[in-house]
Design a protein around this motif. Structure first.
Motif, PDB file in Angstrom:
ATOM      1  N   ILE A  13       0.857  -1.179   0.000  1.00  0.00           N
ATOM      2  CA  ILE A  13       0.000   0.000   0.000  1.00  0.00           C
ATOM      3  C   ILE A  13       0.901   1.240   0.000  1.00  0.00           C
ATOM      4  CG2 ILE A  13      -1.806   1.265   1.250  1.00  0.00           C
ATOM      5  CD1 ILE A  13      -2.726  -1.441   0.040  1.00  0.00           C
ATOM      6  N   GLY A  14       0.611   2.169  -0.899  1.00  0.00           N
ATOM      7  CA  GLY A  14       1.375   3.408  -0.977  1.00  0.00           C
ATOM      8  C   GLY A  14       2.548   3.372  -1.935  1.00  0.00           C
ATOM      9  N   ASP A  15       2.777   2.228  -2.608  1.00  0.00           N
ATOM     10  CA  ASP A  15       3.940   2.150  -3.508  1.00  0.00           C
ATOM     11  C   ASP A  15       3.650   2.676  -4.913  1.00  0.00           C
ATOM     12  OD1 ASP A  15       2.490   0.112  -4.743  1.00  0.00           O
ATOM     13  OD2 ASP A  15       3.989  -1.452  -4.370  1.00  0.00           O
ATOM     14  N   GLY A  16       2.413   3.095  -5.165  1.00  0.00           N
ATOM     15  CA  GLY A  16       2.074   3.673  -6.464  1.00  0.00           C
ATOM     16  C   GLY A  16       1.580   2.663  -7.489  1.00  0.00           C
ATOM     17  N   ASN A  17       1.520   1.398  -7.136  1.00  0.00           N
ATOM     18  CA  ASN A  17       1.042   0.387  -8.081  1.00  0.00           C
ATOM     19  C   ASN A  17      -0.475   0.332  -8.181  1.00  0.00           C
ATOM     20  OD1 ASN A  17       3.418  -0.775  -9.214  1.00  0.00           O
ATOM     21  ND2 ASN A  17       3.825  -1.720  -7.231  1.00  0.00           N
ATOM     22  N   LEU A  18      -1.149   0.909  -7.218  1.00  0.00           N
ATOM     23  CA  LEU A  18      -2.604   0.916  -7.207  1.00  0.00           C
ATOM     24  C   LEU A  18      -3.051   2.351  -6.995  1.00  0.00           C
ATOM     25  CD1 LEU A  18      -4.891  -1.210  -7.312  1.00  0.00           C
ATOM     26  CD2 LEU A  18      -4.825  -1.275  -4.831  1.00  0.00           C
ATOM     27  N   LEU A  19      -4.050   2.786  -7.757  1.00  0.00           N
ATOM     28  CA  LEU A  19      -4.543   4.154  -7.595  1.00  0.00           C
ATOM     29  C   LEU A  19      -5.028   4.382  -6.164  1.00  0.00           C
ATOM     30  CD1 LEU A  19      -6.608   4.599 -10.884  1.00  0.00           C
ATOM     31  CD2 LEU A  19      -4.466   5.735 -10.282  1.00  0.00           C
ATOM     32  N   GLU A  20      -4.823   5.595  -5.691  1.00  0.00           N
ATOM     33  CA  GLU A  20      -5.179   5.943  -4.314  1.00  0.00           C
ATOM     34  C   GLU A  20      -6.648   5.657  -4.005  1.00  0.00           C
ATOM     35  OE1 GLU A  20      -5.136   9.994  -1.719  1.00  0.00           O
ATOM     36  OE2 GLU A  20      -3.399   9.660  -3.007  1.00  0.00           O
ATOM     37  N   GLY A  21      -7.512   5.892  -4.971  1.00  0.00           N
ATOM     38  CA  GLY A  21      -8.940   5.638  -4.760  1.00  0.00           C
ATOM     39  C   GLY A  21      -9.257   4.179  -4.506  1.00  0.00           C
ATOM     40  N   PHE A  22      -8.461   3.285  -5.091  1.00  0.00           N
ATOM     41  CA  PHE A  22      -8.649   1.850  -4.848  1.00  0.00           C
ATOM     42  C   PHE A  22      -7.968   1.449  -3.544  1.00  0.00           C
ATOM     43  CE2 PHE A  22      -8.889   2.153  -9.550  1.00  0.00           C
ATOM     44  CZ  PHE A  22     -10.200   1.751  -9.686  1.00  0.00           C
ATOM     45  N   GLU A  23      -6.784   2.012  -3.286  1.00  0.00           N
ATOM     46  CA  GLU A  23      -6.082   1.708  -2.030  1.00  0.00           C
ATOM     47  C   GLU A  23      -6.922   2.086  -0.819  1.00  0.00           C
ATOM     48  OE1 GLU A  23      -2.214   3.496  -1.852  1.00  0.00           O
ATOM     49  OE2 GLU A  23      -1.298   1.846  -2.967  1.00  0.00           O
ATOM     50  N   SER A  24      -7.587   3.228  -0.890  1.00  0.00           N
ATOM     51  CA  SER A  24      -8.365   3.686   0.266  1.00  0.00           C
ATOM     52  C   SER A  24      -9.471   2.698   0.619  1.00  0.00           C
ATOM     53  CB  SER A  24      -8.935   5.082   0.017  1.00  0.00           C
ATOM     54  OG  SER A  24      -9.889   5.056  -1.025  1.00  0.00           O
ATOM     55  N   CYS A  25      -9.956   1.938  -0.364  1.00  0.00           N
ATOM     56  CA  CYS A  25     -10.970   0.913  -0.088  1.00  0.00           C
ATOM     57  C   CYS A  25     -10.401  -0.229   0.742  1.00  0.00           C
ATOM     58  CB  CYS A  25     -11.509   0.333  -1.399  1.00  0.00           C
ATOM     59  SG  CYS A  25     -12.396   1.488  -2.443  1.00  0.00           S
ATOM     60  N   LEU A  26      -9.103  -0.453   0.628  1.00  0.00           N
ATOM     61  CA  LEU A  26      -8.465  -1.589   1.305  1.00  0.00           C
ATOM     62  C   LEU A  26      -8.129  -1.331   2.768  1.00  0.00           C
ATOM     63  CD1 LEU A  26      -5.954  -2.654  -1.495  1.00  0.00           C
ATOM     64  CD2 LEU A  26      -8.280  -3.498  -1.088  1.00  0.00           C
ATOM     65  N   ILE A  27      -7.960  -0.046   3.131  1.00  0.00           N
ATOM     66  CA  ILE A  27      -7.556   0.298   4.495  1.00  0.00           C
ATOM     67  C   ILE A  27      -8.560  -0.264   5.500  1.00  0.00           C
ATOM     68  CG2 ILE A  27      -7.064   2.204   6.110  1.00  0.00           C
ATOM     69  CD1 ILE A  27      -4.990   1.870   3.800  1.00  0.00           C
ATOM     70  N   GLY A  28      -8.042  -0.998   6.471  1.00  0.00           N
ATOM     71  CA  GLY A  28      -8.878  -1.567   7.526  1.00  0.00           C
ATOM     72  C   GLY A  28      -9.339  -2.990   7.270  1.00  0.00           C
ATOM     73  N   LEU A  29      -9.196  -3.473   6.010  1.00  0.00           N
ATOM     74  CA  LEU A  29      -9.590  -4.851   5.727  1.00  0.00           C
ATOM     75  C   LEU A  29      -8.579  -5.817   6.328  1.00  0.00           C
ATOM     76  CD1 LEU A  29     -10.760  -4.607   1.993  1.00  0.00           C
ATOM     77  CD2 LEU A  29     -12.141  -4.437   4.077  1.00  0.00           C
ATOM     78  N   VAL A  30      -9.002  -7.051   6.554  1.00  0.00           N
ATOM     79  CA  VAL A  30      -8.138  -8.083   7.143  1.00  0.00           C
ATOM     80  C   VAL A  30      -8.181  -9.341   6.269  1.00  0.00           C
ATOM     81  CG1 VAL A  30      -8.440  -7.229   9.500  1.00  0.00           C
ATOM     82  CG2 VAL A  30      -9.969  -9.006   8.620  1.00  0.00           C
ATOM     83  N   THR A  31      -7.225 -10.237   6.507  1.00  0.00           N
ATOM     84  CA  THR A  31      -7.175 -11.508   5.787  1.00  0.00           C
ATOM     85  C   THR A  31      -8.536 -12.201   5.864  1.00  0.00           C
ATOM     86  OG1 THR A  31      -4.824 -11.750   6.261  1.00  0.00           O
ATOM     87  CG2 THR A  31      -6.025 -13.758   5.672  1.00  0.00           C
ATOM     88  N   GLY A  32      -9.003 -12.647   4.717  1.00  0.00           N
ATOM     89  CA  GLY A  32     -10.298 -13.328   4.649  1.00  0.00           C
ATOM     90  C   GLY A  32     -11.434 -12.436   4.191  1.00  0.00           C
TER      91      GLY A  32
END
Length: 143
Positions: free
Chosen positions: A38-57
């Protein structure tokens, strides 16, 4: 303790990107998972923000508006170029993707929209500009 995704997490996931109409644009569910930080620039920020807080599974689907994905369609990115600038052997047709170089010699793809005599209108907007996208993710590992 389960680790949740934060701004520097390394994540292994499957994802699918769907047009709001339902058409699948890209998916790793049938190809195999991808890994990213996360934050390395490989994924647009708008998509990364959806991932914050998610956990395995977690397996979630998010609607991502154009301004958080590939931006709004910008009419200023439609350029009229004279036919002779394409080279004599190039067959031009609507929908053709043509590569140009900008002032910094960076590749800039454009899509031929219309051809009217010597005038060729090329759209330099991202093909998904102005499109609401459905982003489906399955989190396989967080570290």
């Amino acid at each position: 303790m389960t680790q949740s995704i934060n701004t520097s997490s390394h994540v292994k996931l499957n994802f699918a990107l769907h047009h709001a109409s339902g058409q699948t644009i890209d998916s790793t569910f049938d190809k195999g998972a991808v890994e990213l930080t996360i934050g390395d620039g490989n994924l647009l920020e708008g998509f990364e923000s959806c991932l914050i807080g998610l956990v395995t599974g977690d397996h979630q689907t998010f609607m991502v508006p154009p301004q958080e994905a590939f931006g709004q369609h910008n009419p200023a990115n439609l350029q009229t170029i004279k036919r002779h600038q394409f080279g004599p052997d190039m067959v031009l047709e609507q929908g053709l993707v043509v590569s140009f170089s900008d002032a910094a010699n960076t590749e800039l793809p454009g899509v031929v929209k219309t051809i009217d005599g010597d005038n060729v209108v090329v759209d330099f907007n991202h093909p998904l500009a102005g499109v609401e996208l459905k982003f489906e993710v399955e989190i396989l590992e967080v570290s």
